[in-house]
Design a protein around this motif. Structure first.
Motif, PDB file in Angstrom:
ATOM      1  N   GLU A  79      29.302   1.661   7.925  1.00  0.00           N
ATOM      2  CA  GLU A  79      28.134   2.521   7.636  1.00  0.00           C
ATOM      3  C   GLU A  79      28.540   3.947   7.276  1.00  0.00           C
ATOM      4  OE1 GLU A  79      25.105   1.200   7.358  1.00  0.00           O
ATOM      5  OE2 GLU A  79      26.112  -0.676   7.866  1.00  0.00           O
ATOM      6  N   PHE A  80      27.769   4.546   6.401  1.00  0.00           N
ATOM      7  CA  PHE A  80      27.875   5.980   6.132  1.00  0.00           C
ATOM      8  C   PHE A  80      27.536   6.707   7.446  1.00  0.00           C
ATOM      9  CE2 PHE A  80      26.346  10.061   4.404  1.00  0.00           C
ATOM     10  CZ  PHE A  80      27.390  10.355   3.547  1.00  0.00           C
ATOM     11  N   PRO A  81      28.151   7.868   7.713  1.00  0.00           N
ATOM     12  CA  PRO A  81      27.934   8.536   9.009  1.00  0.00           C
ATOM     13  C   PRO A  81      26.464   8.718   9.409  1.00  0.00           C
ATOM     14  CG  PRO A  81      29.673   9.638   7.794  1.00  0.00           C
ATOM     15  CD  PRO A  81      29.150   8.560   6.899  1.00  0.00           C
ATOM     16  N   SER A  82      25.573   8.894   8.431  1.00  0.00           N
ATOM     17  CA  SER A  82      24.149   9.091   8.773  1.00  0.00           C
ATOM     18  C   SER A  82      23.583   7.907   9.538  1.00  0.00           C
ATOM     19  CB  SER A  82      23.315   9.243   7.494  1.00  0.00           C
ATOM     20  OG  SER A  82      23.775  10.306   6.741  1.00  0.00           O
ATOM     21  N   ASN A  83      24.054   6.719   9.210  1.00  0.00           N
ATOM     22  CA  ASN A  83      23.532   5.516   9.876  1.00  0.00           C
ATOM     23  C   ASN A  83      24.400   5.108  11.073  1.00  0.00           C
ATOM     24  OD1 ASN A  83      21.714   3.366  10.231  1.00  0.00           O
ATOM     25  ND2 ASN A  83      22.999   1.971   9.057  1.00  0.00           N
ATOM     26  N   SER A 112       0.818  -1.219   0.000  1.00  0.00           N
ATOM     27  CA  SER A 112       0.000   0.000   0.000  1.00  0.00           C
ATOM     28  C   SER A 112       0.853   1.272   0.000  1.00  0.00           C
ATOM     29  CB  SER A 112      -0.903   0.001   1.238  1.00  0.00           C
ATOM     30  OG  SER A 112      -1.528   1.255   1.366  1.00  0.00           O
ATOM     31  N   SER A 113       0.426   2.241  -0.802  1.00  0.00           N
ATOM     32  CA  SER A 113       1.133   3.519  -0.822  1.00  0.00           C
ATOM     33  C   SER A 113       0.881   4.306   0.468  1.00  0.00           C
ATOM     34  CB  SER A 113       0.704   4.345  -2.037  1.00  0.00           C
ATOM     35  OG  SER A 113      -0.666   4.617  -1.976  1.00  0.00           O
ATOM     36  N   ALA A 114      -0.101   3.859   1.264  1.00  0.00           N
ATOM     37  CA  ALA A 114      -0.373   4.521   2.551  1.00  0.00           C
ATOM     38  C   ALA A 114       0.763   4.279   3.553  1.00  0.00           C
ATOM     39  CB  ALA A 114      -1.687   4.016   3.122  1.00  0.00           C
ATOM     40  N   ASP A 115       1.647   3.335   3.219  1.00  0.00           N
ATOM     41  CA  ASP A 115       2.780   3.038   4.121  1.00  0.00           C
ATOM     42  C   ASP A 115       3.998   3.898   3.805  1.00  0.00           C
ATOM     43  OD1 ASP A 115       1.109   1.074   5.010  1.00  0.00           O
ATOM     44  OD2 ASP A 115       2.072  -0.542   3.877  1.00  0.00           O
ATOM     45  N   ILE A 116       3.883   4.736   2.785  1.00  0.00           N
ATOM     46  CA  ILE A 116       5.049   5.494   2.318  1.00  0.00           C
ATOM     47  C   ILE A 116       4.972   6.939   2.804  1.00  0.00           C
ATOM     48  CG2 ILE A 116       6.320   6.289   0.253  1.00  0.00           C
ATOM     49  CD1 ILE A 116       6.230   3.183   0.597  1.00  0.00           C
ATOM     50  N   ALA A 117       5.976   7.358   3.559  1.00  0.00           N
ATOM     51  CA  ALA A 117       6.095   8.777   3.922  1.00  0.00           C
ATOM     52  C   ALA A 117       7.209   9.386   3.088  1.00  0.00           C
ATOM     53  CB  ALA A 117       6.402   8.925   5.408  1.00  0.00           C
ATOM     54  N   LEU A 118       7.064  10.669   2.800  1.00  0.00           N
ATOM     55  CA  LEU A 118       8.108  11.375   2.063  1.00  0.00           C
ATOM     56  C   LEU A 118       8.870  12.247   3.053  1.00  0.00           C
ATOM     57  CD1 LEU A 118       5.964  12.375  -1.051  1.00  0.00           C
ATOM     58  CD2 LEU A 118       7.517  10.419  -0.805  1.00  0.00           C
ATOM     59  N   SER A 119      10.164  12.085   3.017  1.00  0.00           N
ATOM     60  CA  SER A 119      11.009  12.773   3.981  1.00  0.00           C
ATOM     61  C   SER A 119      11.997  13.656   3.220  1.00  0.00           C
ATOM     62  CB  SER A 119      11.731  11.690   4.790  1.00  0.00           C
ATOM     63  OG  SER A 119      12.379  12.236   5.871  1.00  0.00           O
ATOM     64  N   LYS A 120      12.796  14.429   3.961  1.00  0.00           N
ATOM     65  CA  LYS A 120      13.724  15.359   3.306  1.00  0.00           C
ATOM     66  C   LYS A 120      15.005  14.660   2.868  1.00  0.00           C
ATOM     67  CE  LYS A 120      15.505  18.449   5.996  1.00  0.00           C
ATOM     68  NZ  LYS A 120      15.305  19.240   7.195  1.00  0.00           N
ATOM     69  N   SER A 121      15.408  13.679   3.637  1.00  0.00           N
ATOM     70  CA  SER A 121      16.669  12.991   3.350  1.00  0.00           C
ATOM     71  C   SER A 121      16.686  11.661   4.092  1.00  0.00           C
ATOM     72  CB  SER A 121      17.859  13.843   3.805  1.00  0.00           C
ATOM     73  OG  SER A 121      17.795  14.034   5.202  1.00  0.00           O
ATOM     74  N   THR A 122      17.632  10.846   3.747  1.00  0.00           N
ATOM     75  CA  THR A 122      17.814   9.585   4.461  1.00  0.00           C
ATOM     76  C   THR A 122      18.091   9.878   5.933  1.00  0.00           C
ATOM     77  OG1 THR A 122      18.986   8.935   2.459  1.00  0.00           O
ATOM     78  CG2 THR A 122      19.041   7.378   4.280  1.00  0.00           C
ATOM     79  N   SER A 123      18.926  10.871   6.164  1.00  0.00           N
ATOM     80  CA  SER A 123      19.321  11.211   7.531  1.00  0.00           C
ATOM     81  C   SER A 123      18.108  11.663   8.348  1.00  0.00           C
ATOM     82  CB  SER A 123      20.375  12.329   7.520  1.00  0.00           C
ATOM     83  OG  SER A 123      21.449  11.982   6.680  1.00  0.00           O
ATOM     84  N   GLU A 124      17.252  12.472   7.737  1.00  0.00           N
ATOM     85  CA  GLU A 124      16.056  12.914   8.463  1.00  0.00           C
ATOM     86  C   GLU A 124      15.164  11.712   8.773  1.00  0.00           C
ATOM     87  OE1 GLU A 124      13.048  16.566   8.086  1.00  0.00           O
ATOM     88  OE2 GLU A 124      12.610  14.999   6.635  1.00  0.00           O
ATOM     89  N   ALA A 125      15.013  10.836   7.795  1.00  0.00           N
ATOM     90  CA  ALA A 125      14.157   9.654   7.994  1.00  0.00           C
ATOM     91  C   ALA A 125      14.701   8.788   9.142  1.00  0.00           C
ATOM     92  CB  ALA A 125      14.071   8.852   6.700  1.00  0.00           C
ATOM     93  N   LEU A 126      16.024   8.626   9.185  1.00  0.00           N
ATOM     94  CA  LEU A 126      16.624   7.836  10.273  1.00  0.00           C
ATOM     95  C   LEU A 126      16.379   8.520  11.618  1.00  0.00           C
ATOM     96  CD1 LEU A 126      19.992   6.779   8.561  1.00  0.00           C
ATOM     97  CD2 LEU A 126      18.213   5.212   9.357  1.00  0.00           C
TER      98      LEU A 126
END
Ligand SMILES: Cc1ncc(COP(=O)(O)O)c(C=O)c1O
Length: 377
Positions: free
Chosen positions: A102-106, A67-81
């Motif tokens: 890991e990349f520093p964001s993670n 379902s597309s209802a499970d998808i949020a749009l965020s500003k960046s990977t870092s913000e989502a994390l």
């Protein structure tokens, strides 16, 4: 497909693991959107909302979400994390496992939870000859492990982690599972039904060939309620648009993680880029990319003194090949390659090449020729 990527003839573009060029259709979508804004303002906002809905559906399809209802749009990977890390409830002594690649964001976001008494364990996944990444991560699990967060493909080495196998382990032990998929979504097949991810995060500007500043945040619907909300506004409520209403509750779908106006410009761009992936089919893209990577490795191996730092086996790699030449400063080689229009990156102690599925063999040949002449090999 060349019509979709009319890259300047002087450029050897091998940097999709950083920022991808846009397909032509994305340029067209953005131009059209810009013209509409200039000539009509937001007159066509209802049409724009349809593009937004289309993007959510395409992202849902790409990760295998029903379902597309499970998808949020965020500003960046870092913000989502950060939304995940600060939405979860932590107790003193809880543990999180990541890898040492890991990349520093993670990493930073999980380290920041130390003030809440959360401990970070870092699995060493460098020695894949003797212990594969999943085994190394699983070895860090104990009764305090609350979450494992891993990049599906490591940004520097290019190591592809067997996220499906790791997901099975997390699932069987009731451990939350977060996948930073920025280095694999749009490049290789990804399916939450196989990897059991609780969270998936990925910005659109790498393998999805979209713009920076618009990322996917997937939260498994059954745990959506357990994530406390950190950002509030008109957009994250159930009755969005009912501006005079005095009471509110968070939206029941994933838009509860989106506090304000959407990034409509980015939405138009990423939606167009994903339509290309849809037209091609992710399986075809993966095959063509793997064939390009095999060719790149073969050509690199013709260079004397080359050391390929990325995994060679197809099962362990996606779109990244990092290498160095013995006796040559990788930073210097990287700068010289950039000066000669070989667009690449310097990561993990070597030069990182990352072609995409559409990259032509002659682009790879040219880049190798330039490495040869710059290193006198
Ligand atoms: C694995 C990985 N995660 C996260 C990021 C950062 O993404 P963003 O800028 O969307 O936060 C990158 C960027 O290179 C990356 O390679």
């Amino acid at each position: 497909m060349n019509d979709e990527f009319p890259l300047h003839a002087d450029i050897c573009y091998l940097n999709h693991a950083a920022v991808s060029p846009w397909p032509k259709r994305t340029q067209n979508a953005v131009s059209k959107f810009a013209a509409q804004n200039t000539e009509y303002g937001a007159t066509y906002y209802l049409d724009w909302l349809k593009v937004e809905a289309s993007l959510r559906q395409r992202l849902a399809n790409l990760i295998g979400s029903p379902s597309s209802a499970d998808i949020a749009l965020s500003k960046s990977t870092s913000e989502a994390l950060s939304i995940i890390a600060y939405g979860l409830e932590w107790s003193e002594g809880d543990e999180i496992i990541i890898s040492n690649q890991e990349f520093p964001s993670n990493r930073i976001v999980w380290e920041s939870l130390a003030s809440k008494g959360v401990k970070l364990r870092i699995a060493d996944i460098d020695d894949i000859e003797h212990q594969d990444a999943v085994e190394a991560i699983a070895a860090e699990i104990n009764e305090n492990t609350k979450l494992i967060s891993i990049s599906s493909v490591q940004y520097a080495s290019g190591l592809k982690v067997d996220i499906n196998r790791l997901g099975k382990i997390c699932h069987s032990k009731d451990i939350l599972y977060c996948i930073d998929a920025i280095q694999s979504l749009g490049a290789i097949d990804f399916d939450i039904n196989k990897n059991h991810a609780d969270f998936v995060v990925a910005d659109g500007h790498k393998w999805m060939m979209g713009p920076e500043g618009l990322a996917l945040l997937y939260v498994k619907p059954t745990i959506r309620d357990t994530l406390s909300i950190q950002q509030y506004g008109w957009h994250m409520v159930e009755h969005r648009g009912d501006y005079t209403r005095k009471t509110w509750e968070p939206a029941s779908d994933a838009t509860r993680f989106e506090c304000g106006s959407p990034n409509m410009l980015g939405i138009h761009a990423l939606n167009a880029s994903l339509s290309l992936i849809e037209d091609m089919g992710i399986k075809t893209i993966e095959q063509q990319l793997q064939s390009n990577i095999a060719y790149l490795i073969e050509q690199l191996k013709t260079l004397p003194n080359v050391e390929i730092l990325s995994p060679i086996k197809e099962a362990d790699r996606a779109g990244i090949v990092t290498f160095k030449i013995a006796g040559v400063d990788s930073n210097k080689l990287y700068s010289e390659l950039m000066q000669q229009s070989v667009i690449c990156a310097c990561r993990g102690g070597g030069v990182r090449f990352s072609p995409h599925f559409y990259t032509q063999k002659h682009v790879i040949d040219n880049a190798i020729k330039k490495v040869k002449s710059l290193t006198h090999t």
